[in-house]
Design an enzyme around this catalytic site. Structure first.
Site, PDB file in Angstrom:
ATOM      1  N   GLU A  77      53.158  -0.729  48.644  1.00  9.87           N
ATOM      2  CA  GLU A  77      52.862   0.216  47.563  1.00  9.87           C
ATOM      3  C   GLU A  77      53.723  -0.429  46.933  1.00  9.87           C
ATOM      4  OE1 GLU A  77      56.850   2.684  46.442  1.00  9.87           O
ATOM      5  OE2 GLU A  77      55.563   3.878  47.841  1.00  9.87           O
ATOM      6  N   ASP A 125      47.129   5.227  50.008  1.00  9.13           N
ATOM      7  CA  ASP A 125      47.981   5.122  48.171  1.00  9.13           C
ATOM      8  C   ASP A 125      47.713   4.061  47.798  1.00  9.13           C
ATOM      9  OD1 ASP A 125      50.064   4.779  50.007  1.00  9.13           O
ATOM     10  OD2 ASP A 125      51.462   5.647  47.898  1.00  9.13           O
TER      11      ASP A 125
END
Length: 396
Positions: A75, A139
């Site tokens: 991330e 993500d």
């Protein structure tokens, strides 16, 4: 393995990075960022330079110093790559990409052989550094694929584009499943989120602008349909206008997550951010924002966002930290909520002041960059999900 950069060294590094960005832009044929009186988002992005100086090593590794393992996550790498793209800082972008390729993907990260990056890297119990958890985080994978596709378009380099398309195809193969009666859905990672009839899901892993961007650049993938199912997902699991951190799919319907319940907190706050970043012309923009009205009402009532909220009842507790205001600033702007946006701006001003003896918080700085960068006009997304950075228009 790690070098903590002091303030003097950090300022020198930041100046060097700013210069490198200009050189990089010239080499790529892209216009360099300029200081122009007519553009609030133009000129020096000091918050970005500070982030790079504080959190990124010279080799391209982003570190969360608040964690005992001095962890790096996929991330963190993906978000920093996005900010480097917004800042037209190709030198840092390439360092971030190179470190990710070498350390999170074991050098198996090219158009012919693509491996999903491990989500967590840091200090092991024996003192060595390396991968702590080899599972992927979808993500982050989406963000990296998007970053690469947009880098290829904005910097006119097909090598980035090919890499982005290869990663998008790997995500589609390993992290997207078809839920009966619904359609395609993004798993949070390639392993560990399906147990019998229960499929665990994370609403904050589905930024609509990224899905639109991937659909535009990789039209043979599931991204367009996934945007529609993602909206159904967020709307259904937010009956009081509050998104949960996690939810699940079981027996043909969305249910409360069996592990974490219906709480919405540090993950879910990004759902409001992504909704606020969506282009107003996107056909889902208005309805997606409308599904998340609970947070606006709660801030109007209390003057601050709750740290935790029940997505099923609307009951809330605590006061959200600075990172929440970073996430909510674009949300308030998209809603035309001047009071909420004003509150966010006043709180986010704290990011510009260093407190002696207190290290900056990674999540505050990251969501702060997303929020202030957007409301200050440094970037936006168009209806096709394409990134429109201020430097693209030469800031004049």
């Amino acid at each position: 393995m790690r070098l903590r950069i002091n303030r003097k060294t950090g300022l020198a590094l930041a100046r060097g990075l700013a210069a490198a960005a200009c050189v990089s832009a010239a080499a790529s044929g892209a216009p360099a960022a300029q200081t122009a009186p007519g553009g609030a988002g133009c000129g020096d992005w000091s918050a970005y330079r500070s982030f790079i100086a504080r959190f990124m090593q010279a080799d391209g590794r982003v570190i969360d110093f608040s964690t005992p393992t001095r962890q790096t996550t996929s991330e963190a790498q993906s978000y920093a790559m996005f900010f480097a793209l917004v800042a037209n800082d190709r030198a840092s972008f390439d360092k971030l990409l190179g470190w990710t390729r070498s350390n999170l993907a074991a050098n198996q990260f090219d158009a012919q052989k693509m491996r999903l990056p491990a989500w967590q890297w840091g200090k092991r119990p024996d003192g060595s550094f390396g991968v702590l958890d080899p599972n992927s985080a979808s993500d982050s994978d989406l963000w990296i694929a998007y970053d690469l596709l947009e880098a290829g378009r904005l910097w006119h380099d097909p090598a980035y584009t090919q890499l982005g398309r290869s990663l998008a195809a790997r995500i589609a193969a390993d992290e997207v499943v078809t839920l009966p009666g619904l359609g395609p859905m993004l798993l949070p990672g390639s392993q560990g989120f399906r147990d019998g009839s229960v499929t665990r899901l994370n609403p904050s892993y589905l930024p609509l602008p990224l899905l639109r961007g991937l659909a535009h650049e990789a039209p043979d993938g599931p991204w367009g349909k996934l945007a529609d199912t993602a909206y159904q997902f967020v709307r259904t699991v937010s009956p009081q206008g509050f998104a949960p951190d996690w939810a699940a799919w079981q027996n043909g319907r969305f249910v409360v997550d069996p592990k974490n319940g219906d709480v919405g907190s540090y993950d879910a706050i990004r759902v409001y951010l992504w909704a606020g970043l969506t282009a107003p012309a996107d056909p889902l923009a208005k309805s997606w924002l409308g599904a998340l009205g609970g947070m606006r009402a709660k801030v109007a009532q209390n003057g601050f966002p709750p740290e935790k909220v029940s997505s099923t009842t609307g009951a809330s507790s605590g006061e959200g930290p600075l990172s929440y205001w970073g996430a909510l600033a674009p949300y308030f702007k998209a809603l035309g909520d001047e009071r909420g946006l004003g509150l966010a701006r006043s709180r986010l001003a704290a990011l510009e002041t260093e407190v002696p003896g207190r290290d900056p918080v990674y999540y505050d700085r990251v969501l702060g960059l997303f929020g202030t960068g957007f409301i200050d006009g440094r970037y936006r997304f168009d209806e096709a999900g394409r990134l429109v950075p201020a430097w693209r228009n030469a800031c004049d």
